[in-house]
Design a protein around this motif. Structure first.
Motif, short mmCIF file in Angstrom:
data_model
loop_
_atom_site.label_atom_id
_atom_site.label_comp_id
_atom_site.label_asym_id
_atom_site.label_seq_id
_atom_site.Cartn_x
_atom_site.Cartn_y
_atom_site.Cartn_z
N UNK A 1 1.08 0.63 -1.50
CA UNK A 1 2.39 0.14 -1.78
C UNK A 1 2.27 -1.06 -2.88
N UNK B 1 -6.35 -2.61 -0.03
CA UNK B 1 -6.31 -1.27 0.29
C UNK B 1 -4.95 -0.71 0.54
N UNK C 1 1.54 8.18 2.98
CA UNK C 1 2.33 6.68 3.25
C UNK C 1 3.65 6.95 3.89
N UNK D 1 1.20 0.05 -6.18
CA UNK D 1 2.29 0.80 -6.81
C UNK D 1 3.28 -0.65 -7.42
N UNK D 2 3.40 -1.63 -6.80
CA UNK D 2 4.33 -2.71 -7.13
C UNK D 2 3.80 -3.37 -8.37
N UNK D 3 2.49 -3.58 -8.60
CA UNK D 3 1.84 -4.57 -9.30
C UNK D 3 0.93 -3.98 -10.29
N UNK E 1 7.56 6.13 4.77
CA UNK E 1 8.77 5.60 4.14
C UNK E 1 9.93 5.57 5.11
N UNK F 1 0.54 7.96 -9.14
CA UNK F 1 1.72 8.16 -8.11
C UNK F 1 2.32 9.47 -8.22
#
Lengths: 285, 342, 286
Positions: free
Chosen positions: B234, B231, B276, B237-239, B278, B261
């Motif tokens: 981030x 869920x 999100x 986004x990373x992987x 930051x 994104x």
């Protein structure tokens, strides 16, 4: 409540069969109030008649109509079982919930007492009581004593559930909402132990009836008061099997089997219905 | 023989390892006359390519867990596949999961494996780690004991793990280390397809990146496909290379992660990204109004319309199809691309 | 300057091992901080699992007693609160919000039971009408109404709604302090910010102080005024939230900040790539 019964009857076969079997038993109990004979009277009818048109379940060597004897016996035996089960359930619930919720030292002390009581042998204690009390021994005293002996195992089961409920976050939430111990125990925790309560009620009922039958067969109860065990006692005393009066033994035994089977089926199906997981599934969780 | 082999290899080069078509999987409950139908997976089509990490994002009860269970052929009553199909293509070996359940069973661990959220569901707390390897992987490798042990040890080493962990009990390892062991366990047979179900959710933030890095590294080395469910946007986004967003049992949007994104096409995607927080930014984040719909009784039309800031009349009447989007993906929205992140 | 809450060198140990073992682990070690009564704030306690942050919450709520040091709330040492009346008076001023809203409400009890019980016990509402009035007012504050939740069970509401109900319940006695232990970690992303924003509004409009316990630096940065970062029971860094999180000085705080994945594919993928090089270097060294 009516809707619950209707749903159970419609969708659960065990419940239907259980209801039918227990229905037979209840019909017998109700019939006992309309008996044409006094249940204590002997030689009211012709002895040793086999089951047939006039005497449905035959008559015994003491001149009693087996049908009406069975009805009265069933009423008395069931009454004994229910009294034991209800009293011991109340004790088991209170002890189990409190011990599990309060925890710590209190829990240790209560459980030490609980386990000591649970380790005592039941039959010798009851026999001892019968010898001490002699003529003052009534079925009420016997029921009370059995109830005192019959809750320890179940309170331990309930406590184990209560222990896990204690650490659930909703218990802390309830405390910070100002709910007091009693409210938390009986409003928040009780529904989670109800499946155990119902299931053990059935076990306890069977245990209590078994106890009554055992004591009666051994002659350690008021033998004049008709009970299922008492019927077997008299049948043995008259050597019914040897004399070929098989129905004197068969009738009470069959009745006990019907009773136990009916209780078992009811307990199973009701358990499924009140189980929190099943309840939540029906509520749409 | 040789010809047949070459043929198989060329089939094996087909781009998609997993194809899902019009898949419908419902929970059907019938308890004491109360019939409930929960449409956890409702008409989903997607493909997963060879050598990619495909992300599935969604909130609780969006159906993402049901979807991967259905993919893995791991559903049991009261859940049922009502329609559609799930097909795998493992190097030329085709498996239709719901038409050929036997084949699917043989493919587990060898062609397809899982990395789960709680490592403890795979590792028996009272047995040494090596027991888990013997239990799950030994049968599928066709090696003798010594060769198998050597293979496991070299695999662990390649993943930066000390082979001595094989002699350890699970409780002697930290949470991050345990999760790395389960990743090693899931990849020792070099499967072509890996399902990762929230593998970093239960981990502390400090080890999260290690575990993600490890999954990425293994995936690249084996050239496998990974379906990565979480869920946490981030983490996606990373992987992930491509990303699918689920909402109330359906796909809302699918596309290349970076593009989604940058320019999300579906208003729900746009919201998930915009909300999100930051570090270094205290600008007020808005929440969506309303609540996720009940799958037992979903809204008509587009299921997102009651919460959508740009909904129009049509959204409540018609169900939008998944159509190609402007960023090279697919999107199910009548007003695709009309909400921007900024 | 009067203090709402003052922690003075607070330490908490838990015994480990058997009955005769003297070993213990220190869950919280020598923590001191104070919240000013005149200036409501959101005070974040940040840490990973095992950092002692949840033990801190339990001590502030009076569920655990410290082994060393004192916690003074509103001039009263929390450890000296004994008896039901004193405890209830304390609870009226300090209220919790728990982590998992689906765990915090008994699934077999309607959620309004918790609100009515709170109104009854702490506000002396005895009849249904006044209970409903107090409950509805609190629910309005969090953007809900009694009509929406009356008679509902927890599974009928979303995590975000439930968490707002939990906050509303905590507000009923008009507390001075709310202790929120990971209040958004189980709430869906699309609803998470509504809860976080709600805490901000409570501080600004109702002047309630909030202790916000979290592992998530990003939301801590977003709402809190001051922060302490904990590791293995000790405070490694503390101060103004923005200053600490923008420029952490302690090595652990820096590592924690670097571990936060940026919500941007390029930067996040780069963070992981760095980590992979590190991994390989480790493996090579070993």
């Amino acid at each position: 409540m009516l809707k619950v019964l209707r749903d159970l009857l419609r969708y659960n076969r065990e419940f239907l069969f259980g209801t039918l079997l227990i229905g037979i038993i209840i019909a017998l109990v109700i019939a006992s109030f309309f008996s044409p004979y006094d249940e204590l009277t002997t030689y009211a009818v012709i002895p040793d008649m086999p089951p047939g048109g006039e005497y449905w379940l035959g008559t015994n060597s003491r001149g009693q109509d087996m049908f009406w004897q069975l009805a009265a016996s069933m009423r008395n035996t069931l009454m004994f079982g229910l009294v034991v089960a209800i009293i011991s359930r109340v004790i088991a619930i209170v002890v189990g919930l409190v011990s599990g919720y309060v925890g710590g030292k209190t829990d240790q002390i209560i459980m030490a007492f609980n386990d000591t009581l649970g380790a005592l042998p039941n039959i010798p204690i009851l026999l001892l009581l019968v010898f001490v009390m002699r003529d003052q021994m009534t079925w009420g005293v016997l029921a009370l004593t059995a109830a005192m002996l019959g809750w320890t195992h179940d309170s331990r089961l309930i406590r184990s559930v209560a222990l896990s409920l204690r650490t659930r976050e909703f218990t802390r939430h309830a405390a910070f909402s100002g709910m007091r111990t009693g409210q938390v125990l009986f409003r928040e925790h009780l529904p989670y132990v109800m499946p155990i309560v119902f299931f053990t009620t059935m076990n306890n009922l069977i245990w209590a009836i078994g106890l009554e039958v055992t004591l009666s067969i051994l002659g350690f109860s008021d033998i004049n008061r008709p009970t299922i065990g008492g019927m077997i006692y008299w049948a043995n005393a008259h050597s019914a099997m040897v004399a070929g009066i098989w129905w004197w033994i068969a009738v009470p035994m069959l009745a006990v089997v019907i009773l136990f089977l009916g209780l078992f089926l009811l307990a199973m199906s009701v358990n499924e219905y009140i189980d929190p997981r099943s309840r939540l599934a029906r509520m749409g969780a | 023989m040789t010809l047949a082999m070459t043929n198989e290899r060329s089939v094996a080069q087909a781009a998609d390892v997993l194809t899902i078509k019009d898949l419908k999987a419902y929970y059907i409950n019938d308890l004491f006359g109360v019939r409930r139908e929960v449409r956890a997976v409702d008409d989903i089509s997607l493909t997963v390519r060879r050598n990619e990490i495909y992300g599935i994002a969604g909130e609780s009860s969006s159906g993402k867990t049901s979807l991967i269970k259905t993919i893995a052929g791991a559903i049991r009553p009261p859940m049922r596949v009502v329609g559609g199909e799930v097909r795998f293509d493992f190097g030329g070996k085709h498996i239709d999961v719901y038409a050929e359940p036997g084949k699917m069973k043989a493919a587990r661990w060898q062609n397809l494996s899982y990395i789960m959220q709680g490592s403890m569901s795979v590792l028996n707390p009272v047995r040494r780690i090596k027991h888990a390897f013997n239990n799950f992987a030994f049968r599928h490798m066709g090696l003798d004991r010594t060769a198998f042990r050597a293979r496991v040890e070299s695999h662990l080493q390649r993943l930066g793990l000390d082979p001595n962990v094989l002699e350890a009990f699970p409780h002697q390892l930290s949470g991050g280390m345990r999760q790395r062991v389960t990743i090693a366990l899931a990849t020792v047979c070099e499967p072509e397809f890996i399902i990762a179900d929230e593998p970093t959710t239960a981990l502390d933030v400090l080890v999260q990146q290690d575990v993600l890095g490890l999954i990425k590294e293994v995936q690249e080395r084996l050239g496998s496909s990974v379906v990565f469910v979480t869920h946490d946007m981030s983490v996606h986004a990373a992987i992930t290379d491509r990303l699918a967003i689920m909402y109330a049992g359906r796909l809302a949007e699918e596309g290349p992660t970076q593009a989604m994104f940058d320019t999300p096409q579906h208003p729900y995607t746009a919201h998930l990204i915009a909300s999100l927080p930051r570090i270094g930014d205290t600008a007020t984040r808005k929440s969506l109004a309303g609540k996720p719909p009940s799958l037992a009784n979903p809204p008509t039309g587009c299921r997102f319309h009651p919460r959508c800031p740009i909904a129009i009349d049509r959204c409540s009447r018609e169900v939008p199809d998944m159509l190609p989007s402007a960023i090279g993906g697919r999107v199910a929205c009548f007003r695709a691309g009309e909400v921007s992140v900024k | 300057m009067t203090m709402l809450l003052e922690l003075d060198h607070v330490t908490k140990r838990y015994p480990v091992g058997g009955l005769f073992s003297r070993q213990s682990i220190t869950a919280v070690s020598d923590v001191s901080f104070a919240l000013d009564a005149g200036r409501p704030e959101i005070f974040a306690i940040v840490g990973e699992s095992g950092s002692g942050k949840s033990t801190m919450a339990k001590m502030v709520l009076g569920n655990e007693v410290p082994d060393g040091g004192r916690l003074v709330f509103d001039g009263v040492d929390i450890a000296t609160i004994r008896g039901r009346d004193a405890r209830e008076a304390f609870m009226a001023k300090v209220q919790p919000v728990f982590q998992n809203p689906f765990e915090a409400f008994n699934p077999l009890t309607p959620v309004d039971a918790y609100l009515f019980a709170t109104a009854h016990r702490f506000c002396g509402a005895n009849d249904q009408a006044s209970k409903e009035g107090l409950t509805d007012r609190a629910l309005q504050r969090v953007g809900l109404s009694l009509a929406e939740i009356k008679g509902r069970f927890s599974h009928e509401l979303s995590g975000g709604q439930l968490q707002r109900v939990a906050v509303a319940r905590a507000l009923i006695p008009a507390p001075k302090l709310i202790v929120a232990d990971e209040p958004v970690s189980m709430v869906d992303a699309s609803l998470r910010m509504s809860i976080v924003n709600l805490f901000r509004a409570l501080r600004d409009e109702l002047k309630v102080s909030i202790i916000y316990i979290t592992h998530d630096l990003a939301t801590a940065y977003y709402i809190s005024d001051r922060v302490i970062i904990m590791r293995s029971g000790e405070v490694v860094e503390s101060g103004d939230a923005r200053a600490v999180l923008d420029n952490p000085r302690n090595a652990y705080s820096i590592a924690l900040k670097n571990a936060v994945l940026p919500p941007d594919p390029k930067a996040a993928a780069a963070a992981i790539r760095d980590r992979r090089i590190l991994n390989r270097a480790d493996a090579g060294a070993a």
